[in-house]
Write an enzyme that holds these catalytic residues in place. Structure first.
Site, mmCIF file in Angstrom:
data_model
loop_
_atom_site.group_PDB
_atom_site.id
_atom_site.type_symbol
_atom_site.label_atom_id
_atom_site.label_comp_id
_atom_site.label_asym_id
_atom_site.label_seq_id
_atom_site.Cartn_x
_atom_site.Cartn_y
_atom_site.Cartn_z
ATOM 1 N N HIS A 56 2.099 41.898 -1.804
ATOM 2 C CA HIS A 56 1.304 40.605 -1.405
ATOM 3 C C HIS A 56 1.927 39.956 -0.154
ATOM 4 O O HIS A 56 3.399 40.101 -0.166
ATOM 5 C CB HIS A 56 1.425 39.478 -2.625
ATOM 6 C CG HIS A 56 1.254 39.932 -4.046
ATOM 7 N ND1 HIS A 56 1.959 40.436 -4.716
ATOM 8 C CD2 HIS A 56 -0.199 39.792 -4.464
ATOM 9 C CE1 HIS A 56 1.194 40.927 -6.085
ATOM 10 N NE2 HIS A 56 0.091 40.343 -5.792
ATOM 11 N N ASP A 59 5.356 38.501 -0.969
ATOM 12 C CA ASP A 59 6.263 39.479 -1.354
ATOM 13 C C ASP A 59 7.344 39.806 -0.108
ATOM 14 O O ASP A 59 8.430 40.283 -0.441
ATOM 15 C CB ASP A 59 5.816 40.848 -2.137
ATOM 16 C CG ASP A 59 4.867 40.545 -3.206
ATOM 17 O OD1 ASP A 59 5.004 39.385 -3.815
ATOM 18 O OD2 ASP A 59 4.311 41.310 -3.666
ATOM 19 N N MET A 90 -1.222 49.737 0.219
ATOM 20 C CA MET A 90 -2.201 48.890 -0.045
ATOM 21 C C MET A 90 -1.410 47.536 0.211
ATOM 22 O O MET A 90 -0.191 47.207 -0.060
ATOM 23 C CB MET A 90 -2.445 49.087 -1.603
ATOM 24 C CG MET A 90 -3.423 47.898 -1.932
ATOM 25 S SD MET A 90 -2.499 46.631 -2.828
ATOM 26 C CE MET A 90 -2.282 47.008 -4.735
ATOM 27 N N GLU A 183 -10.081 44.012 -8.366
ATOM 28 C CA GLU A 183 -9.370 43.847 -9.528
ATOM 29 C C GLU A 183 -9.841 43.094 -10.574
ATOM 30 O O GLU A 183 -9.760 41.840 -10.366
ATOM 31 C CB GLU A 183 -8.031 43.953 -9.240
ATOM 32 C CG GLU A 183 -7.106 44.217 -10.492
ATOM 33 C CD GLU A 183 -5.410 44.170 -10.387
ATOM 34 O OE1 GLU A 183 -5.288 44.461 -8.977
ATOM 35 O OE2 GLU A 183 -4.884 44.027 -11.003
ATOM 36 N N LYS A 185 -9.729 41.119 -14.391
ATOM 37 C CA LYS A 185 -8.780 40.872 -15.750
ATOM 38 C C LYS A 185 -9.457 39.824 -16.353
ATOM 39 O O LYS A 185 -10.306 38.806 -15.894
ATOM 40 C CB LYS A 185 -7.546 40.480 -15.109
ATOM 41 C CG LYS A 185 -6.388 39.995 -16.122
ATOM 42 C CD LYS A 185 -5.022 39.695 -15.133
ATOM 43 C CE LYS A 185 -3.774 39.772 -16.352
ATOM 44 N NZ LYS A 185 -2.751 39.217 -15.627
ATOM 45 N N GLU A 219 -7.263 48.085 -13.765
ATOM 46 C CA GLU A 219 -5.982 48.213 -14.328
ATOM 47 C C GLU A 219 -5.890 48.507 -15.741
ATOM 48 O O GLU A 219 -6.408 47.833 -16.458
ATOM 49 C CB GLU A 219 -5.063 46.826 -13.902
ATOM 50 C CG GLU A 219 -3.715 46.843 -14.568
ATOM 51 C CD GLU A 219 -2.966 45.745 -14.124
ATOM 52 O OE1 GLU A 219 -2.946 45.347 -12.884
ATOM 53 O OE2 GLU A 219 -2.374 45.005 -15.198
ATOM 54 N N HIS A 222 -5.661 45.603 -18.103
ATOM 55 C CA HIS A 222 -6.586 44.511 -18.170
ATOM 56 C C HIS A 222 -7.752 44.872 -19.103
ATOM 57 O O HIS A 222 -8.125 44.190 -19.839
ATOM 58 C CB HIS A 222 -6.812 44.143 -16.843
ATOM 59 C CG HIS A 222 -5.985 43.848 -15.874
ATOM 60 N ND1 HIS A 222 -6.252 43.582 -14.657
ATOM 61 C CD2 HIS A 222 -4.650 43.297 -16.108
ATOM 62 C CE1 HIS A 222 -5.084 42.880 -13.862
ATOM 63 N NE2 HIS A 222 -4.036 43.000 -14.951
ATOM 64 N N ASP A 247 -4.468 50.517 -10.869
ATOM 65 C CA ASP A 247 -3.263 50.159 -11.387
ATOM 66 C C ASP A 247 -2.979 50.644 -12.896
ATOM 67 O O ASP A 247 -3.670 50.426 -13.690
ATOM 68 C CB ASP A 247 -3.367 48.608 -11.382
ATOM 69 C CG ASP A 247 -3.166 47.922 -10.258
ATOM 70 O OD1 ASP A 247 -3.088 48.540 -9.256
ATOM 71 O OD2 ASP A 247 -3.227 46.715 -10.138
ATOM 72 N N ASP A 257 -0.188 39.706 -21.496
ATOM 73 C CA ASP A 257 -0.032 40.604 -20.504
ATOM 74 C C ASP A 257 1.103 41.258 -20.365
ATOM 75 O O ASP A 257 2.131 40.543 -20.058
ATOM 76 C CB ASP A 257 -0.632 39.811 -19.157
ATOM 77 C CG ASP A 257 -0.448 40.856 -17.906
ATOM 78 O OD1 ASP A 257 -0.805 41.938 -18.160
ATOM 79 O OD2 ASP A 257 -0.652 40.210 -16.797
ATOM 80 N N ASP A 259 2.305 44.524 -18.782
ATOM 81 C CA ASP A 259 2.806 45.219 -17.774
ATOM 82 C C ASP A 259 3.848 46.334 -17.885
ATOM 83 O O ASP A 259 5.003 46.255 -17.549
ATOM 84 C CB ASP A 259 3.078 44.330 -16.760
ATOM 85 C CG ASP A 259 1.917 43.633 -16.016
ATOM 86 O OD1 ASP A 259 0.904 44.216 -16.134
ATOM 87 O OD2 ASP A 259 2.211 42.650 -15.300
ATOM 88 N N ASP A 289 1.465 49.173 -11.549
ATOM 89 C CA ASP A 289 1.539 47.575 -11.521
ATOM 90 C C ASP A 289 2.289 47.361 -12.980
ATOM 91 O O ASP A 289 1.506 46.966 -13.829
ATOM 92 C CB ASP A 289 0.066 47.118 -11.122
ATOM 93 C CG ASP A 289 0.086 45.509 -11.217
ATOM 94 O OD1 ASP A 289 1.383 45.317 -10.919
ATOM 95 O OD2 ASP A 289 -0.793 44.793 -11.063
HETATM 96 C C1 GCO Z 1 -1.682 40.742 -12.826
HETATM 97 C C2 GCO Z 1 -2.348 41.557 -11.765
HETATM 98 C C3 GCO Z 1 -1.552 41.435 -10.166
HETATM 99 C C4 GCO Z 1 -2.378 42.269 -9.284
HETATM 100 C C5 GCO Z 1 -1.715 42.075 -8.015
HETATM 101 C C6 GCO Z 1 -2.290 42.780 -6.897
HETATM 102 O O1 GCO Z 1 -1.998 41.029 -13.983
HETATM 103 O O2 GCO Z 1 -0.947 39.963 -12.527
HETATM 104 O O3 GCO Z 1 -2.433 43.007 -12.117
HETATM 105 O O4 GCO Z 1 -0.498 42.203 -10.471
HETATM 106 O O5 GCO Z 1 -2.561 43.746 -9.424
HETATM 107 O O6 GCO Z 1 -1.701 40.627 -7.792
HETATM 108 O O7 GCO Z 1 -3.498 42.009 -6.394
HETATM 109 MN MN MN Z 2 -2.749 44.775 -11.312
HETATM 110 MN MN MN Z 3 -2.146 43.087 -14.328
#
Ligand code: GCO
Ligand code: MN
Ligand code: MN
Length: 390
Positions: A56, A59, A90, A183, A185, A219, A222, A247, A257, A259, A289
């Site tokens: 990002h 970041d 990316m 993307e 979610k 993702e 998601h 992702d 969430d 991850d 991700d």
């Molecule tokens: C989340 C998302 C993020 C995006 C990222 C890239 O659930 O927080 O997956 O991690 O993928 O902001 O756009």
């Molecule tokens: Mn993501």
């Molecule tokens: Mn995510």
């Protein structure tokens, strides 16, 4: 130690800077790990065999940095890229962290906030292109609502389209070689996020001015959070020619969430996902991700990152084993029961074809008698996963 599962750049594994730099903060607790410098982060990713990194805007360049500071960081990051060969695959925009985005960015009710979100994204696109990114991801984390009365959901779709159209026109005007990947979610951080699934995104893309340059970034976590089958969404994106990015991570259904490390949940689902990506010749980055458990220290983060890549490679080998297994192949052939005559009738969209299919002697009771040996098939798959077959 190097073995058949040692990641190499040719495997196209990538990580977001935010993933390995995740300090272990959660809604209930403070960070458990120290901050990681972005340039050091990129160097370490290259060292463990990643092909690329993603980021990002903030970041890499902290919010509010001076132009001088920006240029210094870009120079340092480019030096690591040159020294190690790692690429920037990316880039994306942080449109969720600053309080200005508390009620959304592109879908905010405030025109000035929407304009600011577009302006921030233009700068972030410039930065991404400067770093070499070919894919630009849009994740609308705050594009949603808790109070639906306050924000018209139809209007929100229009605002989203306005922003995407503006930005595709901008990219074309600049002559950038860049594609967008949207993307989806379902929720988190908003109660409900607009365009909640990859399927919603695919339909939305068809309404854009430059739909040819826009695809999706599904993702695992998601669709899984929503109780849906992730591979089916990826398959639809592939079939539409729209899988521009993916992702990968781990997630239990019906939870917050998480991850988690790729492959740490649902081995069967992930094996079939890897098989889908590999067999359907997905050539884009395999992006993780995810982040390390909060219980890890700075070193443990790299166990997490290596684990994601290693599991992918092991699953890739198992996917090949499925396709080479003589008994599985025979079962799949038997289950399909291809019939050329009826296939050509289904494909013939003419008067003769309609007539023939209407009159065809198809007996449902007879057809229903054919057993489908899914029990045996699924058990063979289990035994491959469990490592006791061949
Ligand atoms: C989340 C998302 C993020 C995006 C990222 C890239 O659930 O927080 O997956 O991690 O993928 O902001 O756009
Ligand atoms: Mn993501
Ligand atoms: Mn995510």
């Amino acid at each position: 130690m190097s073995d058949a599962y040692t990641p190499k750049p040719e495997h196209k594994f990538t990580f977001g800077l935010w993933t390995t730099a995740n300090p272990g903060r959660d809604p209930f607790g403070e960070p458990t790990r120290p901050a990681l410098d972005p340039v050091e982060n990129i160097r370490k990713m290259a060292e463990i065999g990643a092909y690329g990194f993603n980021f990002h805007d903030n970041d890499l360049i902290p919010f509010g940095s001076s132009a001088k500071e920006r240029d210094r960081i870009v120079k340092d990051a480019k030096k690591v890229m040159k020294d190690t060969g790692i690429v920037c695959s990316m880039a994306t925009t942080n449109l969720f962290g600053h309080p200005v985005f508390k009620d959304g960015a592109f879908t905010s009710n405030d025109t000035r906030v929407r304009a600011y979100a577009i302006q921030k994204t233009m700068h972030a696109i410039d930065l991404g292109v400067e770093m070499g990114a070919k894919i630009y991801v849009f994740w609308g984390g705050r594009e949603g609502a808790e109070v639906d009365l306050a924000k018209d959901p139809v209007e929100s779709m229009k605002r989203m389209r306005e922003a995407m159209n503006f930005l595709t026109h901008y990219v074309k005007d600049q002559g950038y070689d860049l594609k967008f990947a949207l993307e989806a979610k379902p929720n988190e951080p908003r109660g409900d996020i607009y365009l909640a699934t990859t399927g919603n995104m695919l339909a939305f893309i068809e309404t854009l001015d430059h739909k040819e340059m826009v695809g999706v970034n599904p993702e695992y976590a998601h669709e899984t959070m929503a109780g849906l089958n992730f591979s089916h969404h990826v398959a639809q994106a592939i079939e539409c020619g729209k899988l521009f990015h993916v992702d990968l991570n781990g997630q239990k259904m019906g939870r917050f969430d998480q991850d988690l490390r790729f492959g740490s949940e649902d081995l069967k689902g992930n094996l079939l996902l890897v098989r889908l990506l590999e067999n359907r010749s997905y050539t884009g980055p395999r992006h993780f991700d995810a982040h390390a458990y909060r219980t890890e220290d700075s070193d443990g983060v790299w166990d997490f990152a290596r684990g994601c890549m290693r599991t992918y490679l092991i699953l890739k080998e198992k996917a090949r084993q499925i396709d080479d297994d003589v008994e599985i192949r025979a079962l799949l052939k038997e289950i399909r029961n291809d019939d050329e005559q009826y296939q050509s009738l289904i494909e013939a969209h003419d008067a003769d074809g309609f007539e023939k299919l209407k009159r065809a002697k198809l007996n449902p009771d007879e057809l229903a008698k054919r057993p489908l040996r899914y029990e045996r098939l699924d058990q063979l798959l289990q035994e491959i996963i469990l490592g006791v077959r061949g």
